[in-house]
Write a protein that holds these residues in place. Structure first.
Motif, short mmCIF file in Angstrom:
data_model
loop_
_atom_site.label_atom_id
_atom_site.label_comp_id
_atom_site.label_asym_id
_atom_site.label_seq_id
_atom_site.Cartn_x
_atom_site.Cartn_y
_atom_site.Cartn_z
N ASN A 113 10.30 78.55 32.63
CA ASN A 113 10.56 78.08 33.99
C ASN A 113 11.08 79.22 34.87
O ASN A 113 10.73 79.33 36.05
CB ASN A 113 11.55 76.92 33.98
CG ASN A 113 10.93 75.63 33.47
OD1 ASN A 113 9.71 75.53 33.36
ND2 ASN A 113 11.76 74.65 33.17
N GLU A 114 11.93 80.07 34.30
CA GLU A 114 12.42 81.24 35.04
C GLU A 114 11.27 82.20 35.34
O GLU A 114 11.20 82.78 36.43
CB GLU A 114 13.50 81.95 34.24
CG GLU A 114 14.80 81.16 34.14
CD GLU A 114 15.84 81.88 33.29
OE1 GLU A 114 15.50 82.94 32.72
OE2 GLU A 114 16.99 81.39 33.22
N LEU A 115 10.35 82.35 34.38
CA LEU A 115 9.18 83.19 34.61
C LEU A 115 8.34 82.64 35.76
O LEU A 115 7.88 83.39 36.63
CB LEU A 115 8.35 83.29 33.33
CG LEU A 115 7.01 84.03 33.45
CD1 LEU A 115 7.24 85.48 33.84
CD2 LEU A 115 6.24 83.96 32.13
N ASP A 116 8.14 81.33 35.77
CA ASP A 116 7.40 80.71 36.87
C ASP A 116 8.09 80.96 38.21
O ASP A 116 7.42 81.21 39.23
CB ASP A 116 7.25 79.20 36.63
CG ASP A 116 6.34 78.89 35.46
OD1 ASP A 116 5.48 79.73 35.16
OD2 ASP A 116 6.51 77.83 34.84
N GLN A 117 9.43 80.89 38.22
CA GLN A 117 10.17 81.11 39.46
C GLN A 117 10.05 82.55 39.93
O GLN A 117 9.89 82.81 41.13
CB GLN A 117 11.65 80.74 39.25
CG GLN A 117 12.46 80.73 40.53
CD GLN A 117 11.99 79.68 41.51
OE1 GLN A 117 11.67 78.56 41.11
NE2 GLN A 117 11.94 80.03 42.78
N TYR A 118 10.10 83.49 38.98
CA TYR A 118 9.95 84.91 39.34
C TYR A 118 8.57 85.16 39.95
O TYR A 118 8.44 85.88 40.95
CB TYR A 118 10.13 85.79 38.12
CG TYR A 118 11.55 85.85 37.60
CD1 TYR A 118 12.63 85.71 38.47
CD2 TYR A 118 11.82 86.00 36.24
CE1 TYR A 118 13.94 85.74 38.00
CE2 TYR A 118 13.12 86.04 35.77
CZ TYR A 118 14.17 85.90 36.66
OH TYR A 118 15.45 85.94 36.19
N ILE A 119 7.56 84.57 39.34
CA ILE A 119 6.19 84.74 39.86
C ILE A 119 6.08 84.11 41.24
O ILE A 119 5.44 84.66 42.15
CB ILE A 119 5.18 84.13 38.88
CG1 ILE A 119 5.20 84.91 37.56
CG2 ILE A 119 3.79 84.13 39.48
CD1 ILE A 119 4.33 84.32 36.48
N GLN A 120 6.72 82.96 41.42
CA GLN A 120 6.65 82.28 42.71
C GLN A 120 7.37 83.07 43.80
O GLN A 120 6.93 83.12 44.95
CB GLN A 120 7.27 80.88 42.60
CG GLN A 120 7.19 80.07 43.89
CD GLN A 120 7.77 78.68 43.70
OE1 GLN A 120 8.12 78.29 42.59
NE2 GLN A 120 7.87 77.93 44.78
N ASP A 121 8.49 83.70 43.44
CA ASP A 121 9.26 84.46 44.42
C ASP A 121 8.67 85.83 44.70
O ASP A 121 9.05 86.47 45.69
CB ASP A 121 10.70 84.63 43.94
CG ASP A 121 11.43 83.29 43.84
OD1 ASP A 121 10.98 82.33 44.49
OD2 ASP A 121 12.45 83.21 43.11
N ALA A 122 7.80 86.30 43.83
CA ALA A 122 7.22 87.63 44.03
C ALA A 122 6.31 87.62 45.25
O ALA A 122 5.68 86.60 45.58
CB ALA A 122 6.43 88.05 42.79
N PRO A 123 6.25 88.73 46.00
CA PRO A 123 5.37 88.78 47.19
C PRO A 123 3.92 88.62 46.80
O PRO A 123 3.43 89.23 45.84
CB PRO A 123 5.65 90.17 47.76
CG PRO A 123 6.21 90.97 46.62
CD PRO A 123 6.95 89.99 45.76
#
Length: 221
Positions: A113-123
């Protein structure tokens, strides 16, 4: 031969009394259960594990059991088929439980879930082309070292800004005290000037008159 038939029958009765895969509430496919707190990467992991498990179970074909337990296949093929089905069901249930336990102990849901959030927050749109290796190790290593140095530069600039703000605050706090000291110094200087004028006036008086005045004052005392 009677012993082998008895073993097959005993194994069949034992498997009938064991919990079946359908009795397990654990499953690798949480999507079908409507679980919404898992991201796309965790769902894909579960799907991959489910496919792998199915591939492993497909290896347990009846022909494999028939070759390995030819005596049971010849004497009681239906019993052997039943044993195979129950064995695969229980094996699937146990493997699913172990996988769920592994996912829980390793905290994979949270990590994915944290990985998904990092990908979502990435430009999503890059202002410049993505980095590609040039073939020159020196240049490539320099490219990787630039980002940490830029972050360190930002940290130092932020620290410098904080120090400058603190110095400004201290300067403003010390300014009234400095003004008070200057005012006190000025007053002391004015007093000293008065004493200097008195000393200068005394020096203008002749010495004999100073001695007479001193004697007069001593007599008066």
């Amino acid at each position: 031969m009677m012993a082998t038939e008895s073993n097959v029958t005993s194994a069949t009765e034992t498997l009938k009394n064991e919990p079946q895969a359908g009795d397990s509430t654990l499953t690798l496919s949480k999507v079908e259960e409507g679980v919404t707190d898992e991201g796309s990467h965790m769902i894909r992991l579960r799907e991959a594990l489910q496919k792998t498990l199915k591939k492993c179970l497909e290896a347990g074909r009846y022909s494999v059991f028939a070759r390995s337990y030819s005596f049971a296949h010849e004497k009681s093929p239906e019993a052997l088929r039943s044993i195979r089905e129950q064995f695969l069901e229980n094996l699937e249930s146990y493997v699913q439980k172990e996988l769920e336990l592994m996912i829980e102990e390793e905290g994979l849901v949270k990590l994915f879930n944290e990985l998904d959030q990092y990908i979502q927050d990435a430009p999503t749109q890059l202002t410049q082309p993505a980095w590609r290796p040039s073939g020159n190790p020196v240049e490539d290593s320099r490219s990787h070292l630039v980002q940490p140095k830029l972050k360190e530069k930002e940290r130092l600039e932020h620290l410098l800004e904080q120090i400058e703000q603190e110095n400004k605050r201290l300067h403003q706090a010390l300014l009234p005290r400095k003004q008070y000291l200057l005012s006190t110094k000025q007053k002391i200087t004015e007093k000293l000037k008065t004493f200097d004028r008195a000393v200068a006036a005394c020096r203008k008086i002749p010495a004999d008159e100073m001695e007479e005045m001193s004697a007069t004052l001593s007599g008066a005392i």
